[in-house]
Design a protein around this motif. Sequence first.
Motif, PDB file in Angstrom:
ATOM      1  N   PRO A 130       0.796  -1.226   0.000  1.00  0.00           N
ATOM      2  CA  PRO A 130       0.000   0.000   0.000  1.00  0.00           C
ATOM      3  C   PRO A 130       0.831   1.280   0.000  1.00  0.00           C
ATOM      4  CG  PRO A 130       0.147  -0.822   2.217  1.00  0.00           C
ATOM      5  CD  PRO A 130       0.916  -1.795   1.357  1.00  0.00           C
ATOM      6  N   GLY A 131       2.151   1.151  -0.072  1.00  0.00           N
ATOM      7  CA  GLY A 131       3.023   2.322  -0.038  1.00  0.00           C
ATOM      8  C   GLY A 131       3.679   2.492   1.319  1.00  0.00           C
ATOM      9  N   LYS A 132       4.353   3.617   1.481  1.00  0.00           N
ATOM     10  CA  LYS A 132       5.068   3.895   2.733  1.00  0.00           C
ATOM     11  C   LYS A 132       4.461   5.099   3.440  1.00  0.00           C
ATOM     12  CE  LYS A 132       9.498   1.865   1.396  1.00  0.00           C
ATOM     13  NZ  LYS A 132       9.480   0.813   2.430  1.00  0.00           N
ATOM     14  N   TYR A 133       4.578   5.089   4.766  1.00  0.00           N
ATOM     15  CA  TYR A 133       3.906   6.086   5.603  1.00  0.00           C
ATOM     16  C   TYR A 133       4.853   6.655   6.648  1.00  0.00           C
ATOM     17  CZ  TYR A 133      -0.294   4.245   3.465  1.00  0.00           C
ATOM     18  OH  TYR A 133      -1.244   3.865   2.545  1.00  0.00           O
ATOM     19  N   ASP A 134       4.473   7.833   7.149  1.00  0.00           N
ATOM     20  CA  ASP A 134       5.237   8.459   8.224  1.00  0.00           C
ATOM     21  C   ASP A 134       5.006   7.753   9.557  1.00  0.00           C
ATOM     22  OD1 ASP A 134       6.181  10.710   6.607  1.00  0.00           O
ATOM     23  OD2 ASP A 134       4.112  11.447   6.694  1.00  0.00           O
ATOM     24  N   LEU A 135       3.814   7.202   9.705  1.00  0.00           N
ATOM     25  CA  LEU A 135       3.397   6.660  10.992  1.00  0.00           C
ATOM     26  C   LEU A 135       2.617   5.366  10.798  1.00  0.00           C
ATOM     27  CD1 LEU A 135       3.161   7.263  14.084  1.00  0.00           C
ATOM     28  CD2 LEU A 135       1.078   8.544  13.567  1.00  0.00           C
ATOM     29  N   VAL A 175       7.677   6.505  12.430  1.00  0.00           N
ATOM     30  CA  VAL A 175       7.419   6.030  13.791  1.00  0.00           C
ATOM     31  C   VAL A 175       6.348   4.941  13.793  1.00  0.00           C
ATOM     32  CG1 VAL A 175       6.520   6.685  16.062  1.00  0.00           C
ATOM     33  CG2 VAL A 175       8.109   8.199  14.864  1.00  0.00           C
ATOM     34  N   PHE A 176       6.604   3.909  14.554  1.00  0.00           N
ATOM     35  CA  PHE A 176       5.634   2.839  14.794  1.00  0.00           C
ATOM     36  C   PHE A 176       5.219   2.904  16.253  1.00  0.00           C
ATOM     37  CE2 PHE A 176       5.229  -1.881  15.924  1.00  0.00           C
ATOM     38  CZ  PHE A 176       3.890  -1.924  15.589  1.00  0.00           C
ATOM     39  N   ASP A 195      17.520  -4.473  13.276  1.00  0.00           N
ATOM     40  CA  ASP A 195      18.636  -3.577  12.950  1.00  0.00           C
ATOM     41  C   ASP A 195      18.124  -2.222  12.471  1.00  0.00           C
ATOM     42  OD1 ASP A 195      20.445  -5.526  13.606  1.00  0.00           O
ATOM     43  OD2 ASP A 195      20.758  -6.214  11.540  1.00  0.00           O
ATOM     44  N   ASN A 196      16.928  -2.215  11.869  1.00  0.00           N
ATOM     45  CA  ASN A 196      16.378  -0.976  11.307  1.00  0.00           C
ATOM     46  C   ASN A 196      15.249  -0.371  12.130  1.00  0.00           C
ATOM     47  OD1 ASN A 196      18.057  -1.164   8.988  1.00  0.00           O
ATOM     48  ND2 ASN A 196      16.640  -2.642   8.090  1.00  0.00           N
ATOM     49  N   LEU A 197      14.652  -1.159  13.013  1.00  0.00           N
ATOM     50  CA  LEU A 197      13.527  -0.684  13.817  1.00  0.00           C
ATOM     51  C   LEU A 197      13.952  -0.667  15.280  1.00  0.00           C
ATOM     52  CD1 LEU A 197      10.569   0.132  13.183  1.00  0.00           C
ATOM     53  CD2 LEU A 197       9.895  -2.190  13.842  1.00  0.00           C
ATOM     54  N   LYS A 198      14.107   0.537  15.833  1.00  0.00           N
ATOM     55  CA  LYS A 198      14.666   0.689  17.179  1.00  0.00           C
ATOM     56  C   LYS A 198      13.643   1.298  18.134  1.00  0.00           C
ATOM     57  CE  LYS A 198      18.815  -0.693  15.972  1.00  0.00           C
ATOM     58  NZ  LYS A 198      19.347  -1.993  16.449  1.00  0.00           N
ATOM     59  N   SER A 199      13.576   0.752  19.349  1.00  0.00           N
ATOM     60  CA  SER A 199      12.689   1.330  20.355  1.00  0.00           C
ATOM     61  C   SER A 199      13.144   2.753  20.674  1.00  0.00           C
ATOM     62  CB  SER A 199      12.665   0.478  21.617  1.00  0.00           C
ATOM     63  OG  SER A 199      13.936   0.413  22.211  1.00  0.00           O
ATOM     64  N   TRP A 200      12.185   3.642  20.860  1.00  0.00           N
ATOM     65  CA  TRP A 200      12.507   5.065  21.014  1.00  0.00           C
ATOM     66  C   TRP A 200      11.914   5.666  22.284  1.00  0.00           C
ATOM     67  CZ3 TRP A 200       8.609   8.835  18.797  1.00  0.00           C
ATOM     68  CH2 TRP A 200       8.924  10.157  19.166  1.00  0.00           C
ATOM     69  N   ILE A 221       4.652   1.332  23.207  1.00  0.00           N
ATOM     70  CA  ILE A 221       6.036   1.667  22.872  1.00  0.00           C
ATOM     71  C   ILE A 221       6.094   2.258  21.467  1.00  0.00           C
ATOM     72  CG2 ILE A 221       8.382   0.789  22.597  1.00  0.00           C
ATOM     73  CD1 ILE A 221       7.773  -1.443  24.422  1.00  0.00           C
ATOM     74  N   ALA A 222       6.943   3.253  21.295  1.00  0.00           N
ATOM     75  CA  ALA A 222       7.187   3.838  19.978  1.00  0.00           C
ATOM     76  C   ALA A 222       8.563   3.368  19.477  1.00  0.00           C
ATOM     77  CB  ALA A 222       7.155   5.359  20.062  1.00  0.00           C
ATOM     78  N   PHE A 223       8.587   2.966  18.220  1.00  0.00           N
ATOM     79  CA  PHE A 223       9.804   2.563  17.536  1.00  0.00           C
ATOM     80  C   PHE A 223      10.065   3.534  16.384  1.00  0.00           C
ATOM     81  CE2 PHE A 223       8.201  -1.196  19.577  1.00  0.00           C
ATOM     82  CZ  PHE A 223       9.298  -1.965  19.916  1.00  0.00           C
TER      83      PHE A 223
END
Length: 227
Positions: A130-135, A175-176, A195-200, A221-223
């Motif tokens: 479906p494409g890429k998103y900011d959130l 952000v996830f 490696d690409n998705l880090k807890s924030w 939690i936000a990643f």
Amino acid sequence: MEDTTKLNTSKLGTKEYWDEFYALEKKNFEHNPQDTGECWFEDNGAEAKMVQFLEEHVGIHRISLECSMVDLGTGNGHLLFELLENGFHGDMLGIDYSSQSVEFATKVAQEKDYNVQFSAADIFDANWNPGKYDLVLDKGTLDAIALSGLKTDNGRSLVESYSKVVEKLLLEDGVFLITSCNFTESELIKILQTDNLKSWDRITYPSFSFGGVQGSAICSIAFVKQN
């Protein structure tokens, strides 16, 4: 040591359960347009806290009032509608594998004149794009996925494959934000961090103490997606 990230299967993890659930919610809405369905984790104020978290972090990473977002396992679309009502007005897409969910959420959006799109999809289908998103948002969806006990074609559990779905949807620095009642913070990080998705960051909820261990009934939690 027992792997606590593995849950027993349940009807809450089946498509049939959710089709029946949202068919009933849609019927209730048709009889009473004020009944827009159940708000998951309402007792914990999770939805309001997720909205507040995003409001407080506008301007950080890719979070803005205009940011594009996709809600995985959107259900009745309640989270996206709440964000819309609180000033977020970028492209919004709600995804669910229940066609009844999508029909219901679409009906509510049309009735309320909300500019939100909904689509039925299997997010684990390699051809789904479906494409890429900011959130990317998740309020209880990983919980339901874990209860399904299903695996991908390569034999991995859907839970183990979930982080790849999230990475696929996120733009760099996107952000996830996930809320769960079945997994602890440490378990979510174990499941989702790559490696690409880090807890924030995290959302704080009231805690309790049991057997000398501190915890809470829910966690968010936000990643952030990095290079």
